[in-house]
Design an enzyme around this catalytic site. Structure first.
Site, short mmCIF file in Angstrom:
data_model
loop_
_atom_site.label_atom_id
_atom_site.label_comp_id
_atom_site.label_asym_id
_atom_site.label_seq_id
_atom_site.Cartn_x
_atom_site.Cartn_y
_atom_site.Cartn_z
N LYS A 1 0.84 -1.19 0.00
CA LYS A 1 0.00 0.00 0.00
C LYS A 1 0.88 1.25 0.00
CE LYS A 1 -3.66 1.98 2.88
NZ LYS A 1 -4.57 1.73 4.00
N GLU B 1 10.50 -4.78 4.54
CA GLU B 1 10.57 -6.17 4.07
C GLU B 1 10.27 -6.25 2.58
OE1 GLU B 1 8.95 -5.06 6.69
OE2 GLU B 1 9.03 -6.47 8.38
N GLY C 1 -4.99 -2.38 5.20
CA GLY C 1 -4.20 -3.50 4.67
C GLY C 1 -4.85 -4.84 4.93
N ARG C 2 -5.31 -5.06 6.16
CA ARG C 2 -5.89 -6.38 6.50
C ARG C 2 -7.28 -6.58 5.92
NH1 ARG C 2 -5.04 -2.93 10.44
NH2 ARG C 2 -6.63 -2.23 11.89
N GLU D 1 -5.11 -7.33 15.00
CA GLU D 1 -4.62 -6.01 14.63
C GLU D 1 -5.76 -5.01 14.72
OE1 GLU D 1 -1.55 -6.04 11.52
OE2 GLU D 1 -2.59 -4.30 10.69
N HIS E 1 -5.21 -34.14 17.27
CA HIS E 1 -4.12 -35.00 17.74
C HIS E 1 -3.04 -34.19 18.44
CE1 HIS E 1 -5.72 -38.52 15.63
NE2 HIS E 1 -6.26 -37.56 14.88
N LYS F 1 7.70 -0.79 12.32
CA LYS F 1 8.31 -0.33 11.07
C LYS F 1 9.43 0.68 11.36
CE LYS F 1 4.37 -1.22 8.02
NZ LYS F 1 3.60 -0.81 6.86
#
Ligand code: G6Q
Length: 546
Positions: free
Chosen positions: A210, A216, A272-273, A358, A389, A509
């Site tokens: 965005k 990263e 973003g999410r 978030e 399990h 960030k």
């Protein structure tokens, strides 16, 4: 003069719920079902093809009535209307919150800052569809004239988790002749492993960011550029054929060397999410094709309509949100387990972790005062039956209350012998065992020796929701994601927090940027952190320089 704010814990319905809880905590699901033989049919709701069984929750009609009253008292209706209208409800960033506009029909009108945003949404969708058709048909050629066979999405957080989840969830519908990979971590291994067997001449990178400034993503994009140039002889014009961008930042995109004509835009009113159904979903559309992508958007839209227009008593997101609040804020439950009995949904819990935590991991109200109640639960989970399990032991017999959301489908996408019956038998058995458990008498009746009985007792009374849908189609995935988006919205409205900012992420960030020069410096630098951080940095530098 603005109206005085009523604190959540001072509200009439909240106080009534707190009093009601004192009795509710003593109920057992065995009794609730015993006194109401039709409970399992009655406490269900259905919308847009999703069936919700919420009968195995520690609630009565009175509880539900009080919870719905709480939603009303907190102004949920007005908050829903404000979001759909495009009001700037993300107050700390002064932004509208309009993921619902991403799936609005062409003729809808949603106005932000005096402009109807729906035509732009459809223009981007059309541009994406055109691009995807060209790549999928082989019309779009790489630098050497070969068609694109590999797509690598580079992005992180909201620019990664949604695309990965959707690709995995809809793999059944994907173009199997193409390879899709996702690179997010700044750990170089992520990039190296994703590209080690790919041919640069056949690889397309989608740089999804965005802001187009995220450490990263920019580092991985730069490595991808180097990898491509190395592989194709170093001619810089290769970039235009092998890189496209998804971003809101046209200037940074063109500085990177990507032709703005190959940029797919979105807007600051998409968090973003909440962006997997925007251009951030370009990799999804490349995988499943534009028609399936549009079907997914249609699923989102159907759940939006349900959320917007259905009375709270029958409103799936509202019901699930309120049940979540009941356990979170009155029973003191700390977590929610999301347990899809569908292997294709293996990344769904990871996706939901970001969406929920978030959004609602906040400690102050919209007015900036500290909350005196718990906000978001910790979300986690794994697909069934695998989880059975491992960690289900704690859910069945541990000391913590862990409400569960089971998700299952009536039909397998690729039926295989008895597998689907066995899968579904397990999901039904789990929610049954969690709710009803096994008493000491029942255990003894099985001939278990007395000393072993306490270990074999299952208290039960562990609540769960079960969501059933016909089959995992693109539109059902859209409905499921929208369901949780609106659960989060509802809870955020009741907790009176800003579900749409993420200052904790912003902090991350910035922080690393301070240390980077210290690690990369060729000469000794004076470290001014605390003694622990200084020591860790020194130790790393010593090893690095050895
Ligand atoms: C999402 C968050 C965060 C964000 C990433 C990537 O809501 O804001 O997860 O998506 O930090 O940001 P960019 O897309 O700007 O690279």
């Amino acid at each position: 003069m603005s109206e005085p704010i009523t604190l959540l814990t001072q509200r009439k319905a909240w106080k009534a719920l707190a009093a009601h809880y004192q009795t509710a905590r003593t109920w057992h699901l065995r009794e609730l079902f015993g006194t109401d033989p039709k409970r399992g049919e009655r406490l269900t709701a259905e919308a847009a093809g999703l069936f919700l069984d919420y009968s195995k929750n520690r609630v009565t009609d009175e509880t539900l009535k009080l919870l719905v009253e709480l939603a009303a008292e907190c102004g949920l209706r007005e908050r829903i209307d404000a979001m759909f209208r495009g009001d700037k409800i993300n107050i700390t960033e002064n932004r509208a919150v309009l993921h619902v506009a991403l799936r609005a029909p062409k003729d809808a009108s949603i106005v932000v800052d005096g402009k109807n945003v729906v035509p732009e949404v459809h223009a981007v969708l059309n541009k994406m569809a055109d691009f995807c058709n060209r790549v999928r048909s082989g019309g779009w050629k790489g630098y050497t004239g070969k068609r694109i066979r590999n797509v690598v999405n580079i992005g992180i957080g909201g620019s990664d988790l949604g695309p990965v989840m959707a690709y995995e969830a809809l793999k059944h519908y994907s173009e199997r002749a193409m390879t899709f990979r996702f690179v997010s971590n700044v750990d170089g291994i992520d990039f190296v492993e994703a590209t080690r067997d790919l041919s640069p001449a056949e690889t397309l990178f989608i740089v999804s960011s965005k802001t187009f400034t995220t450490l990263e993503t920019m580092t991985n994009a730069q490595s991808a550029r180097n990898w491509l140039l190395r592989g194709l002889g170093g001619d810089k014009s290769t970039v235009a054929k092998h890189f496209v961008a998804v971003s809101t930042n046209a200037q940074k995109v063109s500085e990177f060397g990507i032709d703005p004509a190959n940029m797919f835009g979105f807007w600051d009113w998409v968090g973003g999410r909440y962006s997997m159904d925007s251009a951030i979903g370009l990799s999804t559309m490349l995988a499943i094709g534009p028609d399936n992508f549009r079907a997914m958007l249609d699923g989102f839209r159907q759940m939006d309509e349900h959320f917007r227009s259905t009375p709270f008593e029958r409103n799936l997101p509202v019901l699930m949100a309120l049940l979540g609040i009941w356990y979170n804020d009155f029973f003191g439950a700390q977590t929610v387990a999301v347990l899809p009995y569908e292997q294709y949904l293996k990344r769904f819990p990871a996706y939901l972790q970001q969406l929920t935590m978030e959004s609602n991991g906040k400690h102050v109200t919209l007015e900036g005062t500290p909350v005196d109640y718990d906000t978001s639960a910790v979300y986690w989970g794994e697909p069934g039956t695998n989880g059975q399990h491992s960690f289900y032991q704690l859910i069945h017999q541990g000391t913590r209350l862990i409400p569960c959301d089971f998700i299952a489908f009536d039909q397998a996408l690729t039926p295989l012998g008895r597998h689907h019956d066995l899968l579904l038998a397990n999901v039904f058995a789990q929610s049954e065992a969690l709710a009803f458990g096994m008493t000491a008498e029942q255990v003894k009746a099985e001939g278990v020796p007395d000393w072993l009985v306490p270990h074999r007792v299952f208290e039960g009374n562990r609540p769960s929701n079960t969501i059933l849908a016909e089959r995992l189609t693109p539109d059902v995935l859209g409905k499921l994601v929208a369901l949780y988006e609106h659960i989060i919205f509802t809870q955020g409205a009741i907790w009176n927090i800003d579900s749409f900012d993420q200052w904790g992420v912003q902090l991350g960030k910035v922080l690393a940027q301070r240390i980077v020069p210290e690690l990369e410096s060729k000469t000794a630098v004076e470290l001014k952190h605390d003694s622990s951080t200084n020591n860790l940095i020194r130790r790393y530098l010593k090893m690095k320089r050895a």
